[in-house]
Design an enzyme around this catalytic site. Structure first.
Site, short mmCIF file in Angstrom:
data_model
loop_
_atom_site.label_atom_id
_atom_site.label_comp_id
_atom_site.label_asym_id
_atom_site.label_seq_id
_atom_site.Cartn_x
_atom_site.Cartn_y
_atom_site.Cartn_z
N ASP A 8 -36.17 4.04 51.95
CA ASP A 8 -37.53 3.67 51.58
C ASP A 8 -37.71 4.01 50.09
O ASP A 8 -36.73 4.35 49.40
CB ASP A 8 -38.56 4.35 52.50
CG ASP A 8 -38.67 5.86 52.28
OD1 ASP A 8 -37.89 6.42 51.47
OD2 ASP A 8 -39.52 6.48 52.93
N CYS A 65 -34.56 8.66 53.17
CA CYS A 65 -36.01 8.63 52.92
C CYS A 65 -36.34 9.89 52.12
O CYS A 65 -35.46 10.48 51.52
CB CYS A 65 -36.79 8.51 54.22
SG CYS A 65 -36.50 9.82 55.43
N GLY A 66 -37.58 10.31 52.11
CA GLY A 66 -37.93 11.48 51.32
C GLY A 66 -37.27 12.74 51.84
O GLY A 66 -36.70 13.53 51.08
N THR A 67 -37.33 12.92 53.14
CA THR A 67 -36.78 14.12 53.77
C THR A 67 -35.50 13.87 54.56
O THR A 67 -34.78 14.83 54.87
CB THR A 67 -37.79 14.71 54.77
OG1 THR A 67 -38.08 13.70 55.76
CG2 THR A 67 -39.08 15.12 54.08
N HIS A 98 -18.09 17.16 66.06
CA HIS A 98 -18.61 17.47 67.39
C HIS A 98 -19.50 16.37 67.97
O HIS A 98 -19.55 16.20 69.19
CB HIS A 98 -19.43 18.78 67.35
CG HIS A 98 -18.57 19.99 67.21
ND1 HIS A 98 -19.02 21.27 67.47
CD2 HIS A 98 -17.27 20.13 66.82
CE1 HIS A 98 -18.05 22.15 67.27
NE2 HIS A 98 -16.98 21.48 66.85
N ARG A 109 -35.76 13.53 48.35
CA ARG A 109 -36.57 14.53 47.67
C ARG A 109 -35.99 15.94 47.81
O ARG A 109 -36.58 16.90 47.34
CB ARG A 109 -38.00 14.51 48.24
CG ARG A 109 -38.76 13.25 47.88
CD ARG A 109 -40.11 13.18 48.55
NE ARG A 109 -40.84 11.98 48.15
CZ ARG A 109 -41.81 11.43 48.86
NH1 ARG A 109 -42.17 11.95 50.02
NH2 ARG A 109 -42.42 10.34 48.44
N HIS A 133 -16.05 17.68 73.45
CA HIS A 133 -17.17 17.03 72.76
C HIS A 133 -17.38 15.61 73.31
O HIS A 133 -18.50 15.12 73.35
CB HIS A 133 -16.91 16.99 71.25
CG HIS A 133 -16.66 18.36 70.68
ND1 HIS A 133 -17.61 19.35 70.73
CD2 HIS A 133 -15.55 18.90 70.11
CE1 HIS A 133 -17.11 20.46 70.19
NE2 HIS A 133 -15.86 20.21 69.82
N ARG A 136 -19.46 15.92 76.41
CA ARG A 136 -20.87 16.15 76.07
C ARG A 136 -21.54 14.88 75.56
O ARG A 136 -22.70 14.60 75.89
CB ARG A 136 -20.98 17.28 75.03
CG ARG A 136 -20.59 18.62 75.63
CD ARG A 136 -20.24 19.67 74.62
NE ARG A 136 -19.70 20.85 75.28
CZ ARG A 136 -19.07 21.84 74.67
NH1 ARG A 136 -18.89 21.79 73.36
NH2 ARG A 136 -18.61 22.86 75.34
C1 RB5 Z 1 -42.66 8.91 52.35
O1 RB5 Z 1 -43.69 9.54 51.64
C2 RB5 Z 1 -42.02 9.91 53.33
O2 RB5 Z 1 -42.92 10.22 54.33
C3 RB5 Z 1 -40.74 9.34 53.89
O3 RB5 Z 1 -39.88 9.03 52.85
C4 RB5 Z 1 -39.92 10.25 54.79
O4 RB5 Z 1 -39.73 11.51 54.22
C5 RB5 Z 1 -40.30 10.32 56.20
O5 RB5 Z 1 -39.68 10.97 57.03
#
Ligand code: RB5
Length: 154
Positions: A8, A65-67, A98, A109, A133, A136
């Site tokens: 994203d 994505c961001g996280t 595994h 980020r 594994h 599982r």
């Molecule tokens: C976008 O602001 C953020 O929410 C998205 O990139 C992501 O981190 C979602 O999990």
């Protein structure tokens, strides 16, 4: 290897760095976007990466994505996908050895390109160890199968 890439707006910059590295390393890349920092919705991109891997068009996928969390949540809803959020080298290796992860998710980020490239390298190199594994993972598949039946009202 054929690698599906998706991001994203918050993962776009890191995805571009990973794409350049993948090409330099001799991999074939299927880039599902996004292609700028304009705000978009991560599920749209996670789904495309997941479908490419589940259908066999790509051997592996990397979604940013961001996280890294949203991408993993969405990708893991697609049958046959084992997406792993790996913010470090150890989880990247273990997710392959595994869990036989077929999609890696990263947070744009959370880290710079250098660490992300090392994580991707480790993740592409590490091999599933099978054995206990495998047993599982068969249970994971069974959970997925039962979930689909419940959805169908069976
Ligand atoms: C976008 O602001 C953020 O929410 C998205 O990139 C992501 O981190 C979602 O999990």
């Amino acid at each position: 290897m054929i690698i599906a890439l998706g991001a994203d707006h918050a993962g776009w910059e890191l995805k571009e760095e990973l794409k350049a590295w993948c090409i330099r390393a001799g991999h074939q890349v299927l880039d599902f976007g996004t292609h700028s920092t304009e705000s978009v919705d991560y599920p749209d991109y996670a789904l495309q990466v997941a479908e490419a891997v589940a259908s066999g068009k790509a051997e592996r996928g990397v979604a940013v994505c961001g996280t890294g969390i949203g991408m993993a949540m969405v990708a893991n809803k697609v049958s046959g996908i084992r997406a792993a959020f790996c913010p470090d080298l150890y989880t990247a290796r273990m997710s392959r050895e595994h869990n036989d992860a077929n999609i890696l998710t990263l947070g744009g980020r959370l880290m710079g390109g250098e660490l992300a490239i090392e994580i991707v390298q480790m993740w592409l190199r590490a091999e599933f160890q099978g054995g206990r594994h495998r047993r599982r993972l068969d249970k994971v598949v069974e959970v997925e199968r039962r979930g689909l039946r419940a959805e169908a009202g069976g």
